[in-house]
Design a protein around this motif. Structure first.
Motif, PDB file in Angstrom:
ATOM      1  N   GLY A 121      39.085  45.515  37.467  1.00  8.26           N
ATOM      2  CA  GLY A 121      38.287  44.258  38.357  1.00  8.26           C
ATOM      3  C   GLY A 121      39.411  43.226  38.620  1.00  8.26           C
ATOM      4  O   GLY A 121      40.449  43.227  38.328  1.00  8.26           O
ATOM      5  N   GLY A 137      38.007  45.519  42.870  1.00  6.31           N
ATOM      6  CA  GLY A 137      38.416  46.458  41.732  1.00  6.31           C
ATOM      7  C   GLY A 137      39.071  47.662  42.218  1.00  6.31           C
ATOM      8  O   GLY A 137      39.115  47.852  43.468  1.00  6.31           O
ATOM      9  N   ASP A 178      38.755  34.290  40.503  1.00  2.18           N
ATOM     10  CA  ASP A 178      38.208  35.702  40.165  1.00  2.18           C
ATOM     11  C   ASP A 178      36.911  35.992  39.590  1.00  2.18           C
ATOM     12  O   ASP A 178      36.430  36.906  39.671  1.00  2.18           O
ATOM     13  CB  ASP A 178      39.357  36.318  39.303  1.00  2.18           C
ATOM     14  N   LEU A 218      34.247  39.042  40.119  1.00  2.00           N
ATOM     15  CA  LEU A 218      34.063  40.075  38.999  1.00  2.00           C
ATOM     16  C   LEU A 218      32.271  39.928  38.661  1.00  2.00           C
ATOM     17  O   LEU A 218      32.032  41.406  38.256  1.00  2.00           O
ATOM     18  CB  LEU A 218      34.950  39.404  37.708  1.00  2.00           C
ATOM     19  N   TYR A 276      36.844  40.683  29.419  1.00  2.00           N
ATOM     20  CA  TYR A 276      36.858  39.435  29.984  1.00  2.00           C
ATOM     21  C   TYR A 276      36.372  38.267  29.107  1.00  2.00           C
ATOM     22  O   TYR A 276      35.474  38.681  28.500  1.00  2.00           O
ATOM     23  CB  TYR A 276      36.477  39.483  31.367  1.00  2.00           C
TER      24      TYR A 276
END
Length: 247
Positions: A90, A121, A212, A216, A236
């Protein structure tokens, strides 16, 4: 045993569990049916089915719905679902693992690929990112189950490997083979957990920048909204400051 961890190693942003109940029940029913078809329809004799039923109960799925899902496994002409795993990246280089149960592999693959492509992604080949994860047992408790020390002591007694505690609750990690045994011992000590499941635990976390993070989360939401997708896992970590900015 590890203690406090600021971020949970799960592929869910805060509040992602607040999905439509009907969609949740549909995914749970599918998992129950597959688990019953792969083994005996008796949860006491089928660990995977017992796990699926317990998770359904934790989300207040009615008993009649659970029984219908079990009965579908024995019904002639019922859907045949297969387990499929997709791996990719991603925004910000985050690694993602997508687990699905599908009766049409082409449809699911197209939907997953489209979700990746439209949200910054890139869908990879099988094995592209799973080497950076461990297959582990995961047991989750709300913060109301007890303070960090109480849960840690209970986890040690139950034979767990690791505990992560934070404001949102507690995540207990075990090896795959011990999941049911540890979950049973913890339930006696702390009460019924929010969820008990097999999970993909990242070996290393990736800090996601503010630029980001929003994209995401759109990707994760798009994947989780697909009827065939059961779970989405990733490596993440998003800071509380960024989470607050994103609302």
């Amino acid at each position: 045993m590890a203690g406090h961890s600021k971020f949970k190693n799960i592929m869910h942003r805060k509040g992602a569990q607040d999905k439509k109940r009907s969609a949740q029940f549909s995914k749970l029913s599918r998992e129950i049916t597959v688990a019953a078809k792969m083994g005996t329809p008796d949860p006491d004799m089928n660990p995977r089915l017992r796990l699926a039923v317990n998770n359904a109960k934790s989300l207040s799925m009615p008993k009649d719905n659970i029984q219908r899902a079990i009965d579908k496994a024995a019904a002639a002409g019922g859907e045949d679902y297969e387990e499929v795993r997709y791996e990719g990246y991603g925004p910000g280089g985050v690694a993602l693992i997508v687990e699905a149960l599908t009766d049409n592999r082409n449809r699911t693959a197209t939907n997953v690929r489209t979700a990746f492509a439209k949200n910054g992604g890139n869908l990879g080949a099988s094995g592209a990112v799973s080497h950076g994860f461990e297959r582990r047992g995961q047991i989750e408790y709300p913060a109301t189950a007890g303070d960090e020390e109480t849960v840690l002591e209970a986890a040690i007694e139950a034979g767990a490997d690791d505990v992560e505690s934070g404001e949102d609750g507690h995540t207990v990690w075990t090896d795959m083979e011990s999941l049911h045994e540890v979950a049973g011992a913890l339930e006696k000590a702390l009460g019924e957990p929010e969820s008990v499941k097999l999970a993909w635990k990242p070996n290393l976390m990736v800090d996601v920048a503010e630029g980001d993070a929003a994209t995401l989360f759109k990707l994760v939401d798009a994947l989780e909204d697909d009827d065939d997708v059961q779970t989405v896992w990733g490596n993440y970590a998003v800071s509380d400051e960024i989470m607050e900015k994103l609302g």
